[in-house]
Scaffold this motif. Structure first.
Motif, PDB file in Angstrom:
ATOM      1  N   MET A   1       0.841  -1.191   0.000  1.00 31.39           N
ATOM      2  CA  MET A   1       0.000   0.000   0.000  1.00 31.39           C
ATOM      3  C   MET A   1       0.882   1.249   0.000  1.00 31.39           C
ATOM      4  O   MET A   1       1.864   1.341   0.719  1.00 31.39           O
ATOM      5  N   THR A   2       0.555   2.246  -0.857  1.00 31.93           N
ATOM      6  CA  THR A   2       1.315   3.476  -0.952  1.00 31.93           C
ATOM      7  C   THR A   2       1.206   4.282   0.333  1.00 31.93           C
ATOM      8  O   THR A   2       0.127   4.415   0.900  1.00 31.93           O
ATOM      9  N   HIS A   3       2.367   4.850   0.775  1.00 31.74           N
ATOM     10  CA  HIS A   3       2.360   5.661   1.988  1.00 31.74           C
ATOM     11  C   HIS A   3       1.518   6.913   1.787  1.00 31.74           C
ATOM     12  O   HIS A   3       1.574   7.558   0.739  1.00 31.74           O
ATOM     13  N   VAL A   4       0.749   7.278   2.795  1.00 31.98           N
ATOM     14  CA  VAL A   4      -0.101   8.469   2.759  1.00 31.98           C
ATOM     15  C   VAL A   4       0.345   9.392   3.880  1.00 31.98           C
ATOM     16  O   VAL A   4       0.464   8.970   5.035  1.00 31.98           O
ATOM     17  N   SER A   5       0.608  10.655   3.563  1.00 30.52           N
ATOM     18  CA  SER A   5       1.008  11.624   4.572  1.00 30.52           C
ATOM     19  C   SER A   5      -0.192  12.008   5.432  1.00 30.52           C
ATOM     20  O   SER A   5      -1.349  11.785   5.057  1.00 30.52           O
ATOM     21  N   VAL A   6       0.092  12.593   6.602  1.00 36.32           N
ATOM     22  CA  VAL A   6      -0.978  13.034   7.487  1.00 36.32           C
ATOM     23  C   VAL A   6      -1.835  14.087   6.803  1.00 36.32           C
ATOM     24  O   VAL A   6      -3.072  14.058   6.878  1.00 36.32           O
ATOM     25  N   ARG A   7      -1.202  15.035   6.120  1.00 36.64           N
ATOM     26  CA  ARG A   7      -1.953  16.084   5.425  1.00 36.64           C
ATOM     27  C   ARG A   7      -2.927  15.492   4.408  1.00 36.64           C
ATOM     28  O   ARG A   7      -4.085  15.878   4.335  1.00 36.64           O
ATOM     29  N   ARG A   8      -2.406  14.543   3.623  1.00 34.18           N
ATOM     30  CA  ARG A   8      -3.266  13.922   2.613  1.00 34.18           C
ATOM     31  C   ARG A   8      -4.343  13.044   3.262  1.00 34.18           C
ATOM     32  O   ARG A   8      -5.472  12.988   2.786  1.00 34.18           O
ATOM     33  N   GLY A   9      -3.991  12.373   4.349  1.00 36.04           N
ATOM     34  CA  GLY A   9      -4.976  11.556   5.053  1.00 36.04           C
ATOM     35  C   GLY A   9      -6.120  12.400   5.580  1.00 36.04           C
ATOM     36  O   GLY A   9      -7.294  12.011   5.481  1.00 36.04           O
ATOM     37  N   LEU A  10      -5.806  13.570   6.150  1.00 37.26           N
ATOM     38  CA  LEU A  10      -6.852  14.481   6.623  1.00 37.26           C
ATOM     39  C   LEU A  10      -7.740  14.935   5.473  1.00 37.26           C
ATOM     40  O   LEU A  10      -8.973  15.025   5.609  1.00 37.26           O
ATOM     41  N   ASN A 170     -10.065  -0.977  10.466  1.00 38.07           N
ATOM     42  CA  ASN A 170      -9.303  -0.544   9.301  1.00 38.07           C
ATOM     43  C   ASN A 170      -8.214   0.466   9.650  1.00 38.07           C
ATOM     44  O   ASN A 170      -7.360   0.761   8.814  1.00 38.07           O
ATOM     45  N   ARG A 171      -8.229   0.990  10.879  1.00 36.75           N
ATOM     46  CA  ARG A 171      -7.104   1.774  11.369  1.00 36.75           C
ATOM     47  C   ARG A 171      -6.011   0.849  11.896  1.00 36.75           C
ATOM     48  O   ARG A 171      -4.820   1.068  11.680  1.00 36.75           O
ATOM     49  N   ALA A 172      -6.431  -0.235  12.555  1.00 32.80           N
ATOM     50  CA  ALA A 172      -5.464  -1.152  13.157  1.00 32.80           C
ATOM     51  C   ALA A 172      -4.706  -1.949  12.106  1.00 32.80           C
ATOM     52  O   ALA A 172      -3.508  -2.226  12.273  1.00 32.80           O
ATOM     53  N   ARG A 173      -5.384  -2.316  11.027  1.00 34.61           N
ATOM     54  CA  ARG A 173      -4.763  -3.155  10.009  1.00 34.61           C
ATOM     55  C   ARG A 173      -4.914  -2.496   8.647  1.00 34.61           C
ATOM     56  O   ARG A 173      -5.941  -2.652   7.992  1.00 34.61           O
ATOM     57  N   ALA A 174      -3.897  -1.771   8.251  1.00 39.66           N
ATOM     58  CA  ALA A 174      -3.934  -1.101   6.954  1.00 39.66           C
ATOM     59  C   ALA A 174      -3.796  -2.132   5.841  1.00 39.66           C
ATOM     60  O   ALA A 174      -3.013  -3.066   5.927  1.00 39.66           O
ATOM     61  N   GLY A 175      -4.567  -1.939   4.788  1.00 38.52           N
ATOM     62  CA  GLY A 175      -4.512  -2.820   3.631  1.00 38.52           C
ATOM     63  C   GLY A 175      -4.819  -2.019   2.390  1.00 38.52           C
ATOM     64  O   GLY A 175      -4.789  -0.789   2.403  1.00 38.52           O
ATOM     65  N   GLU A 176      -5.102  -2.690   1.285  1.00 35.74           N
ATOM     66  CA  GLU A 176      -5.468  -1.988   0.062  1.00 35.74           C
ATOM     67  C   GLU A 176      -6.894  -1.452   0.251  1.00 35.74           C
ATOM     68  O   GLU A 176      -7.842  -2.227   0.313  1.00 35.74           O
ATOM     69  N   PRO A 177      -7.071  -0.137   0.394  1.00 38.85           N
ATOM     70  CA  PRO A 177      -8.357   0.401   0.848  1.00 38.85           C
ATOM     71  C   PRO A 177      -9.511   0.159  -0.106  1.00 38.85           C
ATOM     72  O   PRO A 177     -10.611  -0.197   0.324  1.00 38.85           O
TER      73      PRO A 177
END
Length: 297
Positions: A1-10, A170-177
């Motif tokens: 899974m591609t890393h997502v920054s906090v800014r982009r996550g928000l 889905n916060r505890a176990r990140a996967g392909e969203p």
């Protein structure tokens, strides 16, 4: 899974919450155009969302979901909180059901995140939740009749618990969203199918209009929104995501004014302002803490 920054996550969670705000209006229009009940509307929402994500997977090569067990739990919880929410509306009315369901969600997520994920809410987070609940009550209950009932409250809390469970899992176990969302829609749709068949599965009246609304319902407030929400959960705390999701009733109110011709009173506007202010607090705190990896995990 591609890393997502906090800014982009928000940003992703905020877009998802805004898109969810259009789901209620689309469901109301579908009821008018096709005469579908709430469970049947939820079924078509899940089914259409799954088809949209399947097409996206074919076009853009989305990854595989992270495990069958996670998909089953996510889809089952989705079906539970959708159905329980509609049952709460039938018992207590839309306003009270919305306040209890949406209001209880960040509280349950905060408690679960502290116990299961080790996330700390902090003073700013507690203040944001309190302000958000006040704004939600002002926006939703203004001019409405509060019809509290034991059964309605129980259904609302069950709905909130289901939504909180999906958020925490889905916060505890990140996967392909997007692939995970697609699998969840399939499972949720299968869970709702028997109830939808009993309620009346096929739309009546203007089939073209109903089809367009179903396509929108599946594409924007379902496939896009849940995919972005699950993506954002990889970068932001569960409680922050739950508080930001409170933007949903603000978006629904705006759509009601500009699309459905509804009017907002001064109390409703003040409640919307409080909600937006409450959403900004944990978002700013999340950005400040993003410099320290331990602050967001």
């Amino acid at each position: 899974m591609t890393h997502v920054s906090v800014r982009r996550g928000l940003l992703y969670v905020s877009i998802a919450a805004t898109a969810w705000g259009s789901g209620g209006a689309a469901g109301a229009l579908l009821y008018r155009a096709g005469g579908l009940g709430p469970v049947s509307t939820s079924f078509w929402r899940f089914a259409s969302g799954a088809v949209m994500l399947l097409l996206a997977a074919r076009l853009f090569g989305l990854g595989r979901p992270a495990g069958l067990g996670r998909i089953v739990v996510t889809g089952g919880a989705m079906a539970v909180y959708q159905t329980a929410y509609f049952a709460a509306i039938a018992e207590s009315g839309l306003a009270v059901a919305t306040v209890i369901t949406i209001g209880a969600t960040p509280v349950l997520v905060a408690a679960g995140a502290r116990l299961l994920l080790g996330e700390r809410l902090g003073v700013a987070g507690l203040g944001a939740v309190a302000v958000a609940l006040t704004g939600l009550a002002m926006l939703t209950l203004d001019g409405g009749s509060a019809a509290f009932s034991v059964a309605g409250t129980a259904w609302s809390l069950l709905s909130a618990a289901g939504y909180a469970g999906v958020t925490l899992l889905n916060r505890a176990r990140a996967g392909e969203p997007y692939a995970t969302a697609m699998g969840g829609f399939v499972v949720g749709g299968l869970c709702l199918l028997p109830l939808a068949l009993a309620q009346g599965l096929l739309p009546r009246g203007d089939l073209l209009t109903s089809s367009v609304i179903i396509a929108y319902l599946g594409a924007v407030p379902t496939a896009l929104a849940y995919g972005l929400f699950f993506t954002g959960l990889a970068a932001v705390r569960a409680t922050t995501a739950a508080v930001i999701s409170l933007v949903e009733p603000v978006g629904a109110a705006v759509i009601g004014v500009f699309v459905l011709g509804e009017r907002l009173t001064a109390q409703s506007v003040a409640g919307a302002v409080l909600l937006l202010a409450a959403v900004a607090l944990p978002a700013l705190d999340e950005k400040r803490g993003s410099a320290d990896p331990a602050a967001t995990l």
